[in-house]
Design a protein around this motif. Sequence first.
Motif, PDB file in Angstrom:
ATOM      1  N   MET A 120       0.845  -1.188   0.000  1.00 41.72           N
ATOM      2  CA  MET A 120       0.000   0.000   0.000  1.00 41.72           C
ATOM      3  C   MET A 120       0.884   1.242   0.000  1.00 41.72           C
ATOM      4  O   MET A 120       2.070   1.193   0.346  1.00 41.72           O
ATOM      5  CB  MET A 120      -0.915   0.010   1.239  1.00 41.72           C
ATOM      6  N   LYS A 121       0.299   2.362  -0.395  1.00 46.47           N
ATOM      7  CA  LYS A 121       1.031   3.618  -0.370  1.00 46.47           C
ATOM      8  C   LYS A 121       1.309   4.033   1.070  1.00 46.47           C
ATOM      9  O   LYS A 121       0.527   3.759   1.978  1.00 46.47           O
ATOM     10  CB  LYS A 121       0.231   4.711  -1.073  1.00 46.47           C
ATOM     11  N   LYS A 122       2.417   4.740   1.247  1.00 46.22           N
ATOM     12  CA  LYS A 122       2.806   5.156   2.588  1.00 46.22           C
ATOM     13  C   LYS A 122       1.767   6.086   3.205  1.00 46.22           C
ATOM     14  O   LYS A 122       1.426   5.955   4.391  1.00 46.22           O
ATOM     15  CB  LYS A 122       4.168   5.850   2.534  1.00 46.22           C
ATOM     16  N   SER A 123       1.239   7.006   2.413  1.00 49.47           N
ATOM     17  CA  SER A 123       0.233   7.932   2.940  1.00 49.47           C
ATOM     18  C   SER A 123      -1.045   7.194   3.328  1.00 49.47           C
ATOM     19  O   SER A 123      -1.665   7.497   4.357  1.00 49.47           O
ATOM     20  CB  SER A 123      -0.073   9.011   1.904  1.00 49.47           C
ATOM     21  N   ASP A 124      -1.440   6.202   2.507  1.00 40.29           N
ATOM     22  CA  ASP A 124      -2.643   5.430   2.832  1.00 40.29           C
ATOM     23  C   ASP A 124      -2.448   4.621   4.114  1.00 40.29           C
ATOM     24  O   ASP A 124      -3.362   4.520   4.945  1.00 40.29           O
ATOM     25  CB  ASP A 124      -2.997   4.490   1.679  1.00 40.29           C
ATOM     26  N   VAL A 125      -1.249   4.066   4.272  1.00 42.07           N
ATOM     27  CA  VAL A 125      -0.970   3.293   5.485  1.00 42.07           C
ATOM     28  C   VAL A 125      -1.018   4.190   6.712  1.00 42.07           C
ATOM     29  O   VAL A 125      -1.609   3.846   7.743  1.00 42.07           O
ATOM     30  CB  VAL A 125       0.396   2.591   5.367  1.00 42.07           C
ATOM     31  N   GLN A 126      -0.411   5.366   6.622  1.00 41.09           N
ATOM     32  CA  GLN A 126      -0.401   6.274   7.770  1.00 41.09           C
ATOM     33  C   GLN A 126      -1.811   6.713   8.148  1.00 41.09           C
ATOM     34  O   GLN A 126      -2.180   6.725   9.335  1.00 41.09           O
ATOM     35  CB  GLN A 126       0.474   7.487   7.450  1.00 41.09           C
ATOM     36  N   ASN A 127      -2.607   7.070   7.159  1.00 42.38           N
ATOM     37  CA  ASN A 127      -3.980   7.503   7.453  1.00 42.38           C
ATOM     38  C   ASN A 127      -4.802   6.369   8.063  1.00 42.38           C
ATOM     39  O   ASN A 127      -5.562   6.576   9.021  1.00 42.38           O
ATOM     40  CB  ASN A 127      -4.652   8.006   6.175  1.00 42.38           C
ATOM     41  N   LYS A 128      -4.637   5.172   7.512  1.00 44.78           N
ATOM     42  CA  LYS A 128      -5.419   4.039   8.015  1.00 44.78           C
ATOM     43  C   LYS A 128      -4.969   3.643   9.424  1.00 44.78           C
ATOM     44  O   LYS A 128      -5.804   3.307  10.281  1.00 44.78           O
ATOM     45  CB  LYS A 128      -5.282   2.857   7.057  1.00 44.78           C
ATOM     46  N   MET A 129      -3.669   3.693   9.692  1.00 42.05           N
ATOM     47  CA  MET A 129      -3.184   3.336  11.024  1.00 42.05           C
ATOM     48  C   MET A 129      -3.646   4.351  12.066  1.00 42.05           C
ATOM     49  O   MET A 129      -3.995   3.981  13.193  1.00 42.05           O
ATOM     50  CB  MET A 129      -1.660   3.244  11.023  1.00 42.05           C
ATOM     51  N   LEU A 130      -3.665   5.625  11.711  1.00 40.21           N
ATOM     52  CA  LEU A 130      -4.174   6.632  12.644  1.00 40.21           C
ATOM     53  C   LEU A 130      -5.660   6.431  12.912  1.00 40.21           C
ATOM     54  O   LEU A 130      -6.132   6.577  14.045  1.00 40.21           O
ATOM     55  CB  LEU A 130      -3.922   8.033  12.080  1.00 40.21           C
ATOM     56  N   GLU A 131      -6.401   6.078  11.872  1.00 43.53           N
ATOM     57  CA  GLU A 131      -7.827   5.814  12.048  1.00 43.53           C
ATOM     58  C   GLU A 131      -8.052   4.623  12.976  1.00 43.53           C
ATOM     59  O   GLU A 131      -8.936   4.655  13.852  1.00 43.53           O
ATOM     60  CB  GLU A 131      -8.464   5.551  10.681  1.00 43.53           C
ATOM     61  N   MET A 132      -7.252   3.570  12.812  1.00 42.59           N
ATOM     62  CA  MET A 132      -7.412   2.393  13.667  1.00 42.59           C
ATOM     63  C   MET A 132      -6.910   2.650  15.083  1.00 42.59           C
ATOM     64  O   MET A 132      -7.419   2.059  16.041  1.00 42.59           O
ATOM     65  CB  MET A 132      -6.663   1.204  13.048  1.00 42.59           C
ATOM     66  N   GLU A 133      -5.926   3.541  15.234  1.00 42.43           N
ATOM     67  CA  GLU A 133      -5.464   3.883  16.578  1.00 42.43           C
ATOM     68  C   GLU A 133      -6.555   4.608  17.354  1.00 42.43           C
ATOM     69  O   GLU A 133      -6.770   4.358  18.549  1.00 42.43           O
ATOM     70  CB  GLU A 133      -4.212   4.748  16.501  1.00 42.43           C
TER      71      GLU A 133
END
Length: 665
Positions: free
Chosen positions: A539-552
């Motif tokens: 996955m793209k780095k930006s997509d991973v960061q956004n998704k991980m923040l959402e799950m946090e």
Amino acid sequence: MASLVTKDLAELCSLLIDEVYGELPSRIFSVLLNRGRSSIGQLGQYTSMTPRQLRHGLAVLIQQNLLYYHVDNDTKMAVYEANPEPAYNLIRTGKILEMVESAYGPAVKDVMQSLLLLGQTRVLDLKAAYEDKMKLSADAAQLANSNFDLDRDTPAPKKPTLPVKSVAHLNSIICRLAEAELVDVVHNLTFTSPEDIQKDVGERVTRVKFPGGVKGGKGKMEFDEAVAMELCKIRRESKTLKRKLEESGASIAKRRKLMNGGGVNGVNGVNGDHDADADPVLDPRQVIRVNYEKCLVELRNRRLVQFASEMIGDTTSYVYAVVLRQLTKKVSRCRTDPIMDIGDMGDEDGTRQPVVDTMEILDNLPTTIDPSNGLAKVSRSRINKLSAEAVNPDAPNPHKIPLLDGGDDNDDDEDDNDESDVEMNGNHESEGESDKDTKAGVNGTAGKVRFAEPPQKEGRLDMLRQHLYLLAENKVPFIRQCAPGKWAVDFRFLVQHLREAELDTVIERTVGRQGLRLVRILRKKGKLDEKALPNISLMKKSDVQNKMLEMEVAGFVDIQEVPRDNSRTANRTIFLWYTDTERCIHTLLNNTYKTATRCLQRLSVHRRKEKDVLLLTKRTDVKGREKDMMQKEYYDRFAKLLEIERKLLGHMMRMDEMVAVLRDY
């Protein structure tokens, strides 16, 4: 249920008691949950109630098994303690009755419903209640017949029918419930808390067997075994009625032998296919109550059968239902006790893992089920017989449970590529074979299956074995062949898969498929640097960061900062993402309690808004004839309230199913 009662669970239990038994018992129960053990004087101080009100409320709670109490030997003063397990089980009343009706028939359901309403009750009082009901039914039928004789023009009245036909029939039903352990006996220590029982037993064992004290590791082991033995004896006190029935020769197995196999295959003989006079007359002074632990075992069986149907197919799930029914005859509870169930203590108490053989499954498989359905045919030369008939005598290690779906990085791609190349038995097609006619057939569906050789007529036993092998070789092994022809179920292993599947469903609905993919990667790999996640997840780095923040924010993942030096600057810090499954489950449980609590609160608000309509429906001339007697405006409001109530209660049932999987099974 865990001994720790959270704030959300305490509020839910209090609201459930308020919904069923009223405000007075609910206030007392809530105070006991918040304040702990209290005497009547302390309860009066906390609740501002009179002693008379307290006695009435405590009587209701004790009658419904919602309290423990302890009488001090010196002061002779009683202190009371809340019992949250049966309080939460009030939400499962409908499921329990539905399960009993489907397994044993409407007559047993009627008796079970009476026991749930009455709480602990004597056999004499239960029989008296049914005698009054039968008398009222007979009087109503006689009155209807007399009115019919006076007016010949009216149609013949429909005679009221009762599920329980006679007192002998009621006696037989109670015997069946006791044999199935759905009903147990109330004894002297029923209302003593487990902590008090364990403390008293420990002191007695120390005084009798270890007067000089417990010394050394061997002495500690002997002390634990002695305590476990005494606790098991106390726990078996509730099964005295079942043992008496077995000793009197009135058990189901013995009666079937005497009657030369009378009864329907798989039915426990409670719907009129047995001789009620063959059952012994129960002691009228015997006090009985519903055994929620055994009811939970039956509900777990239904959930596992549903899981097998989703994973494999309908026909195999029917076979699995028979396996579970035969196995759980010897299982009294879902979870083992770490204190009592040590060594060989659980062998006589329905705790040890039971085993069932293939012939027993075949004998109890209903003839209406055709085991040939849902089975694909392959060439015998392509079957690895050693692998199919492998014997696993030991249960899998619960600490090394493989992840559901494996947490693969390329789930979507692999599923698409493999689905057309793998048949239902797991064998790949050889080169040159067309996949147009070999769609992966699902068990129990009408998918096209290419036969590698002409189908042969096989015996019912051989086809049953194939279903058992399907269950054993599945990605989630539902059963295990512990010896040739012997089968066992590793419930702890299965429930762990169920919990992960339930959690994954919630994660996918909350943060989407990509979020679930990332959680599975973390669950499989452990803690990962945020720089490695994009490469592993593709996955793209930006997509991973956004998704991980959402799950946090949602509580599914967390981050750990590991500084490289004492400066603790961001560019000199390693950020590790990880997921804690147990913490996710704990958070999900609390959210589920909150949701169920809000459902009850919202239902109460709607009822207060329509208070005038509800008061009108309680009138004797309106009750049961609302549509005919009420004006259209009032009836529409009443129908709307019933629809809202149905939706809210249905949502609570779904929440309870999640709680059962995550906590109780």
